[in-house]
Design an enzyme around this catalytic site. Structure first.
Site, PDB file in Angstrom:
ATOM      1  N   ASP A 284      -2.643   0.752   6.795  1.00 54.57           N
ATOM      2  CA  ASP A 284      -1.882   0.558   5.557  1.00 54.57           C
ATOM      3  C   ASP A 284      -1.358  -0.880   5.456  1.00 54.57           C
ATOM      4  O   ASP A 284      -1.246  -1.436   4.362  1.00 54.57           O
ATOM      5  CB  ASP A 284      -0.709   1.541   5.495  1.00 54.57           C
ATOM      6  CG  ASP A 284      -1.137   2.958   5.777  1.00 54.57           C
ATOM      7  OD1 ASP A 284      -1.285   3.740   4.819  1.00 54.57           O
ATOM      8  OD2 ASP A 284      -1.352   3.286   6.958  1.00 54.57           O
TER       9      ASP A 284
ATOM     10  N   ASP B  91       0.883  -1.158   0.000  1.00 59.10           N
ATOM     11  CA  ASP B  91       0.000   0.000   0.000  1.00 59.10           C
ATOM     12  C   ASP B  91       0.927   1.216   0.000  1.00 59.10           C
ATOM     13  O   ASP B  91       1.543   1.531   1.018  1.00 59.10           O
ATOM     14  CB  ASP B  91      -0.911   0.001   1.221  1.00 59.10           C
ATOM     15  CG  ASP B  91      -1.886   1.164   1.212  1.00 59.10           C
ATOM     16  OD1 ASP B  91      -2.284   1.606   0.117  1.00 59.10           O
ATOM     17  OD2 ASP B  91      -2.244   1.638   2.305  1.00 59.10           O
TER      18      ASP B  91
ATOM     19  N   GLU C 258      -1.070  -1.232  -5.057  1.00 57.71           N
ATOM     20  CA  GLU C 258      -2.299  -0.522  -5.397  1.00 57.71           C
ATOM     21  C   GLU C 258      -2.013   0.588  -6.393  1.00 57.71           C
ATOM     22  O   GLU C 258      -1.042   1.338  -6.248  1.00 57.71           O
ATOM     23  CB  GLU C 258      -2.928   0.074  -4.133  1.00 57.71           C
ATOM     24  CG  GLU C 258      -4.287   0.678  -4.380  1.00 57.71           C
ATOM     25  CD  GLU C 258      -4.982   1.118  -3.108  1.00 57.71           C
ATOM     26  OE1 GLU C 258      -6.032   0.558  -2.788  1.00 57.71           O
ATOM     27  OE2 GLU C 258      -4.453   2.012  -2.429  1.00 57.71           O
TER      28      GLU C 258
END
Length: 169
Positions: free
Chosen positions: A140, A7, A67
């Site tokens: 996260d 992330d 991501e």
């Protein structure tokens, strides 16, 4: 298969290593690379690069799942996260780690089965799929584990394998 989920960020980079073996998910390690706000930004980028390179060298994952970025408001933050994401991708590339990117919609769909799931639902399903006692913190880190799970789900699909063989990934 061992997947390193990421992330991206510059203050906090969530990471999680998930193994998929014998049709079972197993969390290997997870955590966050953190940098302090009072440190020069270029130094922060270097710290992120070095820490992720060490994680990759230590655990030797088969792939990195990260991501894709999307921003609707703060352009300055978007640029800084994009720069951090760049050093994350460079760290993977320099260590010959294949990179796969997923949108938040793809992550939500893969983990919960519903593309409009809210963040707490994704985090809870990640916890359940990995049989964790609690949702990892910071958020996260939980997001990174969800991204790793997304790649494991997608990597097994016939379409993904066909695209990979044909060089479209």
């Amino acid at each position: 298969m061992i997947v390193l989920g990421i992330d991206p960020g510059y203050a906090i980079v969530g990471w999680g290593l998930v193994e998929f073996k014998n049709n079972t998910f197993r969390p290997l390690r997870y955590g966050a690379v953190t940098t302090e706000a009072d440190v020069d930004f270029n130094t922060r980028l270097s710290m992120i690069y070095d820490d992720l390179a060490e994680i990759i060298k230590t655990f030797k994952p088969d792939a990195m799942a990260i991501e894709k970025l999307y921003f609707t408001t703060n352009q300055k933050t978007a640029i800084m996260v994009a720069e951090a994401r760049g050093v994350i991708l460079l760290s993977a590339s320099q260590n010959n780690l294949p990179i796969f990117e997923y949108t938040p919609l793809q992550v939500k769909t893969a983990v919960t089965g519903y593309g409009k799931a809210k963040k707490p639902q994704v985090m809870e399903m990640t916890r359940r799929l990995l049989k964790l006692a609690e949702v990892p913190k910071p958020d996260d880190t939980a997001d990174a584990l969800a991204i790793a799970l997304t790649h494991i789900q997608a990597a097994g699909s016939e379409l993904r394998q066909k695209m990979y063989r044909e060089g479209n990934i």
